[in-house]
Design an enzyme around this catalytic site. Structure first.
Site, PDB file in Angstrom:
ATOM      1  N   HIS A 163       0.617  -1.026   0.077  1.00 39.73           N
ATOM      2  CA  HIS A 163      -0.565   0.378  -0.040  1.00 39.73           C
ATOM      3  C   HIS A 163       0.608   1.707  -0.155  1.00 39.73           C
ATOM      4  O   HIS A 163       0.422   2.146  -0.560  1.00 39.73           O
ATOM      5  CB  HIS A 163      -1.071   0.073   0.768  1.00 39.73           C
ATOM      6  CG  HIS A 163      -2.017  -0.898   1.089  1.00 39.73           C
ATOM      7  ND1 HIS A 163      -2.694  -0.352   1.081  1.00 39.73           N
ATOM      8  CD2 HIS A 163      -2.019  -2.338   0.433  1.00 39.73           C
ATOM      9  CE1 HIS A 163      -4.053  -1.239   1.139  1.00 39.73           C
ATOM     10  NE2 HIS A 163      -3.473  -2.476   1.038  1.00 39.73           N
ATOM     11  N   ASP A 164       1.596   1.012   0.501  1.00 40.87           N
ATOM     12  CA  ASP A 164       3.089   2.516   0.580  1.00 40.87           C
ATOM     13  C   ASP A 164       3.633   2.440  -0.921  1.00 40.87           C
ATOM     14  O   ASP A 164       3.713   3.787  -2.041  1.00 40.87           O
ATOM     15  CB  ASP A 164       4.643   2.048   1.356  1.00 40.87           C
ATOM     16  CG  ASP A 164       5.155   3.332   1.313  1.00 40.87           C
ATOM     17  OD1 ASP A 164       5.061   4.419   1.302  1.00 40.87           O
ATOM     18  OD2 ASP A 164       5.830   3.064   1.412  1.00 40.87           O
ATOM     19  N   GLY A 182       4.563   6.068  -4.239  1.00 42.61           N
ATOM     20  CA  GLY A 182       6.426   5.360  -4.460  1.00 42.61           C
ATOM     21  C   GLY A 182       6.418   4.909  -3.097  1.00 42.61           C
ATOM     22  O   GLY A 182       5.886   4.913  -2.239  1.00 42.61           O
ATOM     23  N   SER A 189       4.767   7.518   2.631  1.00 43.36           N
ATOM     24  CA  SER A 189       3.539   8.023   3.361  1.00 43.36           C
ATOM     25  C   SER A 189       3.112   7.213   4.271  1.00 43.36           C
ATOM     26  O   SER A 189       1.684   8.139   4.618  1.00 43.36           O
ATOM     27  CB  SER A 189       3.806   8.566   1.281  1.00 43.36           C
ATOM     28  OG  SER A 189       2.727   7.511   0.347  1.00 43.36           O
ATOM     29  N   ASN A 249      -7.677   1.590   3.135  1.00 41.08           N
ATOM     30  CA  ASN A 249      -6.360   1.728   4.189  1.00 41.08           C
ATOM     31  C   ASN A 249      -7.506   1.782   5.512  1.00 41.08           C
ATOM     32  O   ASN A 249      -7.926   0.785   6.872  1.00 41.08           O
ATOM     33  CB  ASN A 249      -6.088   2.579   4.441  1.00 41.08           C
ATOM     34  CG  ASN A 249      -5.009   2.611   3.210  1.00 41.08           C
ATOM     35  OD1 ASN A 249      -4.974   1.672   2.591  1.00 41.08           O
ATOM     36  ND2 ASN A 249      -3.984   3.394   2.837  1.00 41.08           N
ATOM     37  N   PRO A 278      -5.400  -1.048  -5.774  1.00 45.10           N
ATOM     38  CA  PRO A 278      -6.394  -2.134  -6.180  1.00 45.10           C
ATOM     39  C   PRO A 278      -7.700  -2.446  -5.265  1.00 45.10           C
ATOM     40  O   PRO A 278      -6.868  -2.707  -4.296  1.00 45.10           O
ATOM     41  CB  PRO A 278      -5.632  -3.153  -7.000  1.00 45.10           C
ATOM     42  CG  PRO A 278      -4.630  -3.020  -6.312  1.00 45.10           C
ATOM     43  CD  PRO A 278      -4.235  -1.611  -5.679  1.00 45.10           C
ATOM     44  N   HIS A 287      -1.028 -12.854  -1.242  1.00 46.10           N
ATOM     45  CA  HIS A 287      -2.324 -13.318  -0.186  1.00 46.10           C
ATOM     46  C   HIS A 287      -2.761 -14.612   0.333  1.00 46.10           C
ATOM     47  O   HIS A 287      -3.537 -15.144   0.694  1.00 46.10           O
ATOM     48  CB  HIS A 287      -4.225 -13.279  -1.549  1.00 46.10           C
ATOM     49  CG  HIS A 287      -4.358 -11.947  -1.673  1.00 46.10           C
ATOM     50  ND1 HIS A 287      -5.156 -11.158  -2.731  1.00 46.10           N
ATOM     51  CD2 HIS A 287      -3.851 -10.494  -1.169  1.00 46.10           C
ATOM     52  CE1 HIS A 287      -5.083 -10.156  -2.288  1.00 46.10           C
ATOM     53  NE2 HIS A 287      -4.373  -9.709  -1.507  1.00 46.10           N
ATOM     54  N   THR A 288      -1.653 -15.652   0.165  1.00 45.75           N
ATOM     55  CA  THR A 288      -1.371 -16.800   0.934  1.00 45.75           C
ATOM     56  C   THR A 288      -1.296 -16.357   2.321  1.00 45.75           C
ATOM     57  O   THR A 288      -1.238 -17.274   2.995  1.00 45.75           O
ATOM     58  CB  THR A 288      -0.315 -17.394   0.277  1.00 45.75           C
ATOM     59  OG1 THR A 288      -0.262 -18.310   0.307  1.00 45.75           O
ATOM     60  CG2 THR A 288       0.957 -16.521   0.656  1.00 45.75           C
ATOM     61  N   ASP A 297      -6.530 -17.366   2.602  1.00 49.65           N
ATOM     62  CA  ASP A 297      -6.314 -19.088   2.264  1.00 49.65           C
ATOM     63  C   ASP A 297      -7.022 -19.560   3.022  1.00 49.65           C
ATOM     64  O   ASP A 297      -5.282 -19.837   3.629  1.00 49.65           O
ATOM     65  CB  ASP A 297      -4.527 -18.876   1.593  1.00 49.65           C
ATOM     66  CG  ASP A 297      -3.896 -20.149   1.423  1.00 49.65           C
ATOM     67  OD1 ASP A 297      -4.811 -20.667   1.542  1.00 49.65           O
ATOM     68  OD2 ASP A 297      -2.871 -20.197   1.409  1.00 49.65           O
ATOM     69  N   THR A 341      -4.232 -22.663   4.401  1.00 46.48           N
ATOM     70  CA  THR A 341      -2.793 -21.965   5.497  1.00 46.48           C
ATOM     71  C   THR A 341      -2.490 -21.302   5.486  1.00 46.48           C
ATOM     72  O   THR A 341      -1.872 -20.176   5.520  1.00 46.48           O
ATOM     73  CB  THR A 341      -1.907 -22.830   5.139  1.00 46.48           C
ATOM     74  OG1 THR A 341      -0.814 -22.697   3.492  1.00 46.48           O
ATOM     75  CG2 THR A 341      -1.449 -24.782   5.201  1.00 46.48           C
ATOM     76  N   ASP A 366       3.443 -19.810   1.585  1.00 48.10           N
ATOM     77  CA  ASP A 366       3.651 -20.898   0.216  1.00 48.10           C
ATOM     78  C   ASP A 366       2.653 -20.966  -1.124  1.00 48.10           C
ATOM     79  O   ASP A 366       1.881 -19.897  -1.264  1.00 48.10           O
ATOM     80  CB  ASP A 366       3.131 -22.103   1.255  1.00 48.10           C
ATOM     81  CG  ASP A 366       1.482 -21.858   1.829  1.00 48.10           C
ATOM     82  OD1 ASP A 366       1.134 -21.466   1.030  1.00 48.10           O
ATOM     83  OD2 ASP A 366       1.504 -22.963   2.744  1.00 48.10           O
TER      84      ASP A 366
END
Length: 325
Positions: free
Chosen positions: A64-65, A70, A74, A92, A161, A191-192, A242, A245, A250
């Protein structure tokens, strides 16, 4: 005498220009703060062992930073004076975590090396250690970032996004950051680990316009999700990104995707909306090979960590990550 003063001025300007375009390097703090990585790793280890979810929080914080202005820390700034914090932006608010961990690391680093190490570099190192501490790959982090003097509330709402984006929108979003479809698929693998709030995946369950809702194999998973997230209420109820696990880094995230069991709509579009097949093929490849995923993830997160970095004389080294000096 005047000529000598002019020459010195030119040399200062040239030196300043060189410093402002400085390249990130792994040994940037070797002399000025030699124990930096040990300090970060020690605090991260104690936090993650106590609460495994911290790892996902710090990895997400890095993402997110970097997607807003960049990789310049921030996202850490609180509202103050003319600064409107990114923390209150829609992606956020009541969602992004880990700020206190960065505060603790920064305090320890300041004690060892005052006004030397940027908050942006600390966030990047903490993200790497988050992955390693939950069983993921390690990589050498190039350092030398500096901290921004501003935040962008509007940028956070625009560039981070959202969970219900289409594949085309995700591709365009990543392209704005200089990232391609390979980076999109690899970085989605973050997102694992971690969890998402009901409000982020409710549409995936109940909106019949979403393609995955017509798949028979989705129905049992849909039923389990609806027990966590009803049509209304329980907006902040959490579910793992996930289900296999959730606390480990993974490749099970990709195994879930090929079974239409990704939690977010923006995860599942990697398979369901790919007309050309290249993105879908990469999902299958990562589901089949953890090593291939790890290698690709490392390449992409290093690339992400270099988005619009401030170096040299740009920005500053904040003493407190929440406020400009």
């Amino acid at each position: 005498m005047a000529f000598i003063k002019l020459l010195l001025l030119i040399l200062v300007i040239i030196n300043g220009l060189e410093n402002s375009t400085q390249v990130l390097v792994p040994d940037f703090y070797n002399e000025s703060c030699p124990l930096l990585e040990e300090i970060v790793r020690y605090i991260m280890k104690t936090k993650v062992l106590r609460q495994p979810r911290v790892a996902a929080q710090l990895l997400r914080l890095h993402f997110h930073d970097c997607f807003v202005q960049g990789c310049d820390a921030s996202v850490l700034l609180d509202s103050n004076g003319v600064i409107v914090s990114e923390k209150g932006a829609n992606p956020n608010r009541n969602s992004l975590r880990g700020f206190e961990v960065i505060d603790e690391i920064k305090a320890a680093v300041e004690e060892a090396c005052p006004l030397t190490v940027s908050c942006a570099d600390i966030v990047t190192l903490a993200a790497r250690d988050s992955v390693v501490l939950r069983g993921g790959p390690s990589w050498e982090v190039s350092l030398g970032r500096r901290d921004s003097l501003t935040a962008s509330f509007d940028g956070a709402n625009k560039f981070i996004p959202t969970p219900n984006l289409s594949l085309d929108a995700l591709i365009a979003n990543f392209k704005q950051q200089g990232l391609d479809t390979k980076d999109l698929v690899a970085l989605s693998g973050a997102h694992t680990m971690g969890v998402a709030r009901c409000v982020s995946f409710r549409q995936r369950i109940y909106d019949t316009s979403f393609a995955e809702n017509i798949y028979e194999k989705f129905s049992s998973f849909q039923n389990s999700l609806s027990s966590i997230c009803p049509r209304s209420g329980n907006d902040n109820k959490l579910a793992p990104l996930d289900f296999s696990t959730p606390a480990y880094f993974d490749n099970h995230y990709y195994e879930n995707l090929v079974e239409s069991k990704g939690l977010l709509h923006s995860d599942n579009v990697l398979v369901l909306e790919d007309q050309g097949g290249n993105i879908q093929d990469r999902v299958w490849a990562y589901a089949s090979s953890r090593e291939f995923f790890f290698e690709s993830f490392v390449n992409s997160i290093i690339k992400m960590g270099n988005i619009n970095v401030l170096t040299g004389l740009q920005g500053e080294i904040r003493k407190n990550c929440r406020f400009v000096n």
